[in-house]
Every structure is written in C-alpha cells, then in structure tokens.
Design an enzyme around this catalytic site. Structure first.
Site, PDB file in Angstrom:
ATOM      1  N   CYS A   1     -10.924   3.380   0.207  1.00  0.00           N
ATOM      2  CA  CYS A   1      -9.484   3.576   0.411  1.00  0.00           C
ATOM      3  C   CYS A   1      -9.136   2.780   1.651  1.00  0.00           C
ATOM      4  CB  CYS A   1      -9.161   5.053   0.620  1.00  0.00           C
ATOM      5  SG  CYS A   1      -7.469   5.352   1.203  1.00  0.00           S
TER       6      CYS A   1
ATOM      7  N   ASP B   1       0.878  -1.177   0.000  1.00  0.00           N
ATOM      8  CA  ASP B   1       0.000   0.000   0.000  1.00  0.00           C
ATOM      9  C   ASP B   1       0.915   1.227   0.000  1.00  0.00           C
ATOM     10  OD1 ASP B   1      -2.392   1.590   0.348  1.00  0.00           O
ATOM     11  OD2 ASP B   1      -1.871   1.822   2.454  1.00  0.00           O
ATOM     12  N   SER B   2       0.307   2.388  -0.174  1.00  0.00           N
ATOM     13  CA  SER B   2       1.095   3.629  -0.102  1.00  0.00           C
ATOM     14  C   SER B   2       1.528   3.918   1.333  1.00  0.00           C
ATOM     15  CB  SER B   2       0.263   4.803  -0.610  1.00  0.00           C
ATOM     16  OG  SER B   2      -0.842   4.990   0.249  1.00  0.00           O
TER      17      SER B   2
ATOM     18  N   GLU C   1      -1.799   8.308   8.574  1.00  0.00           N
ATOM     19  CA  GLU C   1      -0.333   8.187   8.545  1.00  0.00           C
ATOM     20  C   GLU C   1       0.322   8.926   9.718  1.00  0.00           C
ATOM     21  OE1 GLU C   1       1.825   6.370   6.523  1.00  0.00           O
ATOM     22  OE2 GLU C   1       0.005   5.435   5.725  1.00  0.00           O
TER      23      GLU C   1
ATOM     24  N   HIS D   1      -6.926   3.072   3.840  1.00  0.00           N
ATOM     25  CA  HIS D   1      -6.583   3.815   5.059  1.00  0.00           C
ATOM     26  C   HIS D   1      -7.827   4.092   5.918  1.00  0.00           C
ATOM     27  CE1 HIS D   1      -2.683   4.686   3.208  1.00  0.00           C
ATOM     28  NE2 HIS D   1      -2.288   5.188   4.356  1.00  0.00           N
TER      29      HIS D   1
ATOM     30  N   CYS E   1      -4.484  -1.478  -1.828  1.00  0.00           N
ATOM     31  CA  CYS E   1      -4.623  -0.041  -2.038  1.00  0.00           C
ATOM     32  C   CYS E   1      -5.567   0.137  -3.215  1.00  0.00           C
ATOM     33  CB  CYS E   1      -3.242   0.525  -2.362  1.00  0.00           C
ATOM     34  SG  CYS E   1      -3.263   2.256  -2.857  1.00  0.00           S
TER      35      CYS E   1
END
Ligand code: DGL
Length: 251
Positions: A180, A6-7, A148, A182, A69
């Site tokens: 998403c 994932d990012s 994050e 996240h 992701c």
C-alpha cells in the site's frame, strides 16, 4: 504531463521516487481524500472514483497516468485501460518477487489493504512469484488513517503497527513487502517496532515504488513523452488539502 493519483497522500511515496529519475517533468497529483480509505470499499466504487479522477487528470493535460495506489490498481486499472485506450497507465505491484529472492528465513510478510489482498491481480502475483517461500499476509489495520492524520511516529503509531506486524514476524517473516503506497511513510516506525518484537532478526522492508518509477520512465521513453521542460507540480484533493500540502512540504 504526468498524472498521479491515490486515495490520499500515499501516492506521494511513489512520486518521491519518480521525481528522482524524472526531475524536469510537469506533474499533476490528485488525492481522493474525501473518499479515503479505499481499502474496504467495493470494486465498483473504486472503479467509479478512478474513472472520474482519470477524466479530471486528462482534462488538466495529463498524457500518462500513474495509479499510485495498490488498491485502485487491483480494482480499476483494467477498466481504465479499456476505457482510455489512448493513455498509458502505470500501476502498482506488490514486490513479492524481490522479497522472495532475498528472504533468508523463507517467509515473506505482506502488508496491504483488504481490497488488495483479495484481488485477483494480487493473488496472481503471489502465485507467480512465491514458489519455495511462505507468504504471510496482514491488513495494515489503521495504517492509512495514521498517515492521513500525520501520525507517523509515537505511541499510537507504534501500537497500531505492532498489531498488524507481529503476526507476520511470529510466522518468521524477515522481508516485509509494503503493498500500500501509504505505508512507506511509516517505514521508520515499522522497522523500529520490528526490532522491538524480533531483536536480532535482519528485517528489510521492500517498497515497489523505485521499480514503478523505472517502469514509468521506460514507457515514457517508448511513447516519447519525456519533455524536460522544467519541474512543476499541481496538487489537487477532493477533501481538506492541508495534509496533502503538509506531506508534500515534508518531501
Ligand atoms: N494508498 C492505497 C494503496 O496503495 C490506498 C489505501 C486506502 O485508501 O485504503 O492501496
């Protein structure tokens, strides 16, 4: 070995579901946080990153890869499948189908990154499953940054969430699809803010991660990749590793 990327830490929300049904496998997780967020980057940029990370994961022994992701799935999974023909890739798909089947107001809200919302892959899914319901979309502005930086609760998280969630609720949405990976880390706060905005409306969050985990297990069974040799995980990140270790620790 199952490779997941994932990012950033978002893919851990998918890993959490995978581990429930595949508890005795070996995992390698890559957080590309030096290049996060992917949401506003070009398709070419994300394809380049996805190729590099895939090469790294395969080099470390991954024999199946979960693109955990939505943005990278939309931008790069076809390119990865074309290039690495010997590897199976499992991607994310926004859960419009179950949301459309269960909405009572007839309005489904989708929160995702800008990259996901404009990608053909998403537009095709929306077209296929949205018959008879209205789809309201909004970028989860600032959501990835909250996750994050570990700010999952509190005033900043609430006001950031309110800004993107309110337009969907104002249109009548009672199902919120998290497009998403996240965003599931913000689920509790999303529900709390939703209850402040629309007290009394029965709002549900729909996360595709359990369905993605099931799809992974099915493919691993087909390919005879389930080894059951005991759980192990290696965590890698392209930037500062502290948030990855901390988020993993919390899981
Ligand atoms: N976790 C991501 C997704 O599912 C990427 C978010 C981002 O980097 O913008 O879309």
């Amino acid at each position: 070995m199952i490779g997941i990327f994932d990012s950033g830490v978002g893919g851990l929300s998918v890993f959490r579901e995978i581990r429930k049904i595949l508890p005795d496998e070996k995992y390698i997780y890559y957080s590309d946080n030096a290049h996060c967020p992917y949401g506003e980057k070009t398709r070419e940029y994300i394809v380049r990153r996805a190729r590099e990370i895939t090469g790294f994961l395969i080099g470390k022994g991954a024999d199946i890869i979960v693109v955990a992701c939505n943005t990278a799935t939309a931008a790069a999974i076809s390119a990865l499948r074309d290039e690495y023909t010997h590897i199976r890739f499992i991607g994310m798909e926004p859960a419009i189908k179950p949301a459309a089947a269960s909405t009572r107001t007839g309005v489904v809200g989708v929160l995702a990154t800008a990259g996901t919302l404009k990608a053909d892959k998403y537009l095709n899914t929306r077209e296929k499953y949205s018959e008879g319901v209205q789809i309201a979309e909004h970028v989860g502005k600032g959501f990835v940054e909250l996750v994050e930086s570990g700010h999952l609760k509190g005033e900043t998280a609430e006001s950031t969430i309110r800004e993107s969630l309110k337009p969907l609720l104002d249109m009548g949405a009672d199902r919120i699809v998290l497009g998403c990976t996240h965003y599931p880390f913000l689920s509790e706060t999303i529900l709390a803010v939703a209850a402040q905005i629309c007290p009394g409306r029965e709002i549900q969050i729909i996360d595709p991660a359990p369905a993605v985990a099931k799809q992974l297990m099915k493919v691993m069974q087909e390919e005879k990749l389930i080894k059951k040799e005991g759980f192990e995980i290696s965590l890698f990140s392209s930037g500062d590793a502290s948030i990855l270790n901390e988020t993993y620790g919390r899981l």
